[in-house]
Design an enzyme around this catalytic site. Structure first.
Site, PDB file in Angstrom:
ATOM      1  N   LYS A 262       0.967  -1.056  -0.112  1.00 47.73           N
ATOM      2  CA  LYS A 262      -0.026  -0.119  -0.079  1.00 47.73           C
ATOM      3  C   LYS A 262       0.826   1.236  -0.109  1.00 47.73           C
ATOM      4  O   LYS A 262       1.879   1.132   0.648  1.00 47.73           O
ATOM      5  CB  LYS A 262      -0.807  -0.051   1.101  1.00 47.73           C
ATOM      6  CG  LYS A 262      -2.164   0.958   1.083  1.00 47.73           C
ATOM      7  CD  LYS A 262      -3.196   0.149   0.564  1.00 47.73           C
ATOM      8  CE  LYS A 262      -4.437   1.019   0.595  1.00 47.73           C
ATOM      9  NZ  LYS A 262      -5.628   0.086   0.100  1.00 47.73           N
TER      10      LYS A 262
ATOM     11  N   ASP B  84      -6.964   4.502  -4.290  1.00 47.11           N
ATOM     12  CA  ASP B  84      -7.362   4.309  -3.253  1.00 47.11           C
ATOM     13  C   ASP B  84      -8.161   5.737  -2.876  1.00 47.11           C
ATOM     14  O   ASP B  84      -8.506   6.454  -3.545  1.00 47.11           O
ATOM     15  CB  ASP B  84      -6.536   3.861  -1.951  1.00 47.11           C
ATOM     16  CG  ASP B  84      -7.359   3.326  -0.746  1.00 47.11           C
ATOM     17  OD1 ASP B  84      -7.718   2.329  -0.756  1.00 47.11           O
ATOM     18  OD2 ASP B  84      -7.479   4.102   0.185  1.00 47.11           O
TER      19      ASP B  84
HETATM   20  N1  GLU Z   1      -7.412   0.451  -2.764  1.00 47.20           N
HETATM   21  C1  GLU Z   1      -7.873  -0.738  -3.015  1.00 47.20           C
HETATM   22  C2  GLU Z   1      -8.101  -1.959  -1.949  1.00 47.20           C
HETATM   23  O1  GLU Z   1      -8.353  -1.287  -0.958  1.00 47.20           O
HETATM   24  C3  GLU Z   1      -7.728  -1.323  -4.449  1.00 47.20           C
HETATM   25  C4  GLU Z   1      -6.322  -1.897  -4.676  1.00 47.20           C
HETATM   26  C5  GLU Z   1      -5.784  -2.478  -6.003  1.00 47.20           C
HETATM   27  O2  GLU Z   1      -6.491  -2.519  -6.886  1.00 47.20           O
HETATM   28  O3  GLU Z   1      -4.755  -2.845  -6.206  1.00 47.20           O
HETATM   29  O4  GLU Z   1      -8.131  -3.007  -1.996  1.00 47.20           O
END
Ligand code: GLU
Length: 451
Positions: free
Chosen positions: A129, A169
């Site tokens: 992340k 996100d």
């Molecule tokens: N931000 C999204 C999550 O919390 C998607 C992450 C992604 O697609 O890599 O899962």
């Protein structure tokens, strides 16, 4: 909070010592360790090779300065992060969040959750992340572009389709993904579409990616309702938030015959007993990028706008609650109110939106409760489908992609339910998700040796 098995207590103490001042990360680790007591009692080999300790420690963390020039010519500085948590199952995968609240602890909690979530999808993706304390609110298009380009000027050296694959996100949507991908392409001189997901269709995106998180949560809740012989038809639903996740949750719930009567943003919430007007909501939030009060203004009679400090969207009586805004948005008190109003199911569209106290309230009242790491996995799962399309230079139809998403969500639901049953806690999706996610990652890590 529930207790952690005494064998795991030293691991938690070490996590809090090593990551002091990061309460969200402690909360996320605590919740998983609560579930793992049953695993190590049954399979003590998971205590070997410091597996659990290693899972709680990110493989790599990058923190860097992002300088950029605002429209008045002034130099601005932000801080950005990428926490590469675990790559046992595949390249690090997870979104970027742009929000003033972002700090290393928030990104670490999100990366930790992402590792288990991604494992649950059954796709070959590790967990990571990133984000920045940059606030996109009120920024011009040019400022957003210059910020994204500056961020990628550093971040690109840590990424790659086989290394680390970001996405969106909170605060990061199609526009930001485009600017980041553009700068990555320019710096590396490679058209490496699979290095980032959430792209627009025009340059390698996947159909249904935008809709996937909200749709996926709705599929998951539907599967839970079906275990009780019911479904969304005629149910009153409250969705918090009004971003991408909330909008496509509302769309899917409506198509399943449910009635979404309220949604929110950080300034307040609207109640529309006739059912939220999705086109108007999309216009206000997506196109005009305005506050939700504009929805109330446009709709007039029958719609109420109440500032957040006068109450919470969870005061609105409903059958199903789908928190889709941000972490810890639903407190123990909110859960009490929902239970008093006879909520029957809760599906977390956001990451960790319910506090530990709220989860306890739902579980004690035997409300069907779907934790985010299972219920909102549809977004990242469809990101993995986007990577698959990029790798094969293919582009699937909306129907084909949504069908894959629906199957993945059904599998996650069934895996969580079966795991909860196997470990003596039928109906406990929190336990099922934590254990099933953990076992997948831990088994792969064991095979890879001490790395
Ligand atoms: N931000 C999204 C999550 O919390 C998607 C992450 C992604 O697609 O890599 O899962």
């Amino acid at each position: 909070m529930n207790c952690i098995d005494e064998k795991l207590q030293p691991i938690f103490s070490e996590v809090t010592r090593r990551n002091c001042g990061e309460p969200e990360f402690h909360q996320a680790v605590h919740e998983v360790l609560e579930s793992l007591g049953r695993v190590v009692a049954k399979h003590p080999h998971f205590l070997d090779q410091a597996l659990i300790e290693r899972i709680c420690e990110p493989e790599r963390q990058v923190i860097f300065r992002v300088p950029w020039v605002d429209d008045s010519g002034k130099v601005q500085i932000n801080r950005a992060f990428r926490v590469q948590f675990n790559s046992a199952l595949g390249p690090y995968k997870g979104g970027m969040r742009f929000h003033p609240s972002v700090n290393v602890g928030i990104i670490k909690f999100l990366g930790f959750e992402q590792t288990f979530k991604n494992a649950l999808t059954g796709m070959p993706i590790g967990g990571g992340k990133g984000g920045s304390d940059f606030d996109p609110k009120g920024k011009s298009d040019g400022e957003i572009m210059r910020f994204c380009q500056s961020l990628m000027t550093e971040l690109h050296r840590h990424l790659g389709e086989y290394t680390d694959v970001p996405a969106g996100d909170i605060g990061v949507g199609g526009r930001e993904i485009g600017y980041m991908f553009g700068q990555y392409k320019r710096l590396t001189n490679r058209y490496e579409a699979g290095v980032i997901t959430g792209k627009a269709l025009a340059y390698g995106g996947s159909r249904a990616r935008t809709e996937a998180t909200g749709y996926g949560n709705t599929y998951f809740v539907q599967a839970m309702l079906q275990t009780k012989g019911t479904d969304f038809e005629g149910k009153k639903v409250v969705v918090s938030g009004s971003g991408n996740v909330a909008i496509y949750t509302i769309e899917k719930v409506q198509s399943f015959g449910g009635k979404v009567i309220a949604c929110s943003d950080s300034s307040g919430y609207v109640v529309d007993e006739g059912g939220i007007d999705l086109e108007l909501l999309k216009e206000v939030k997506d196109v005009r990028r305005e506050r939700i009060s504009e929805y109330a203004k446009a709709k007039g009679v029958g719609t109420y706008f109440i500032s957040a400090d006068k109450g919470s969207v969870w005061d609105v009586p409903c059958d199903v609650a789908m928190p889709s805004a941000t972490q810890n948005e639903l407190s123990g008190k909110d859960a009490d109110t929902l239970v008093k109003n006879r909520v029957i199911a809760v599906g977390e569209g956001a990451n960790m939106p319910s506090t530990p106290e709220a989860i306890q309230v739902f579980q004690t009242a035997e409300v069907l409760f779907a934790p985010g790491k299972a219920a909102n996995a549809g977004g990242v799962a469809t990101s993995a489908l986007e990577m698959q399309q990029n790798a094969s230079r293919d582009s699937w139809t909306f129907e084909q992609t949504e069908e894959r998403l629906a199957t993945i969500m059904r599998n996650i639901h069934d895996t969580c339910a079966a795991t909860a049953e196997e470990y003596g806690a039928p109906g406990n999706y929190v336990l099922g998700a934590n254990i099933a996610g953990f076992v997948r990652v831990a088994e792969a890590m064991q095979m890879l040796g001490v790395i």
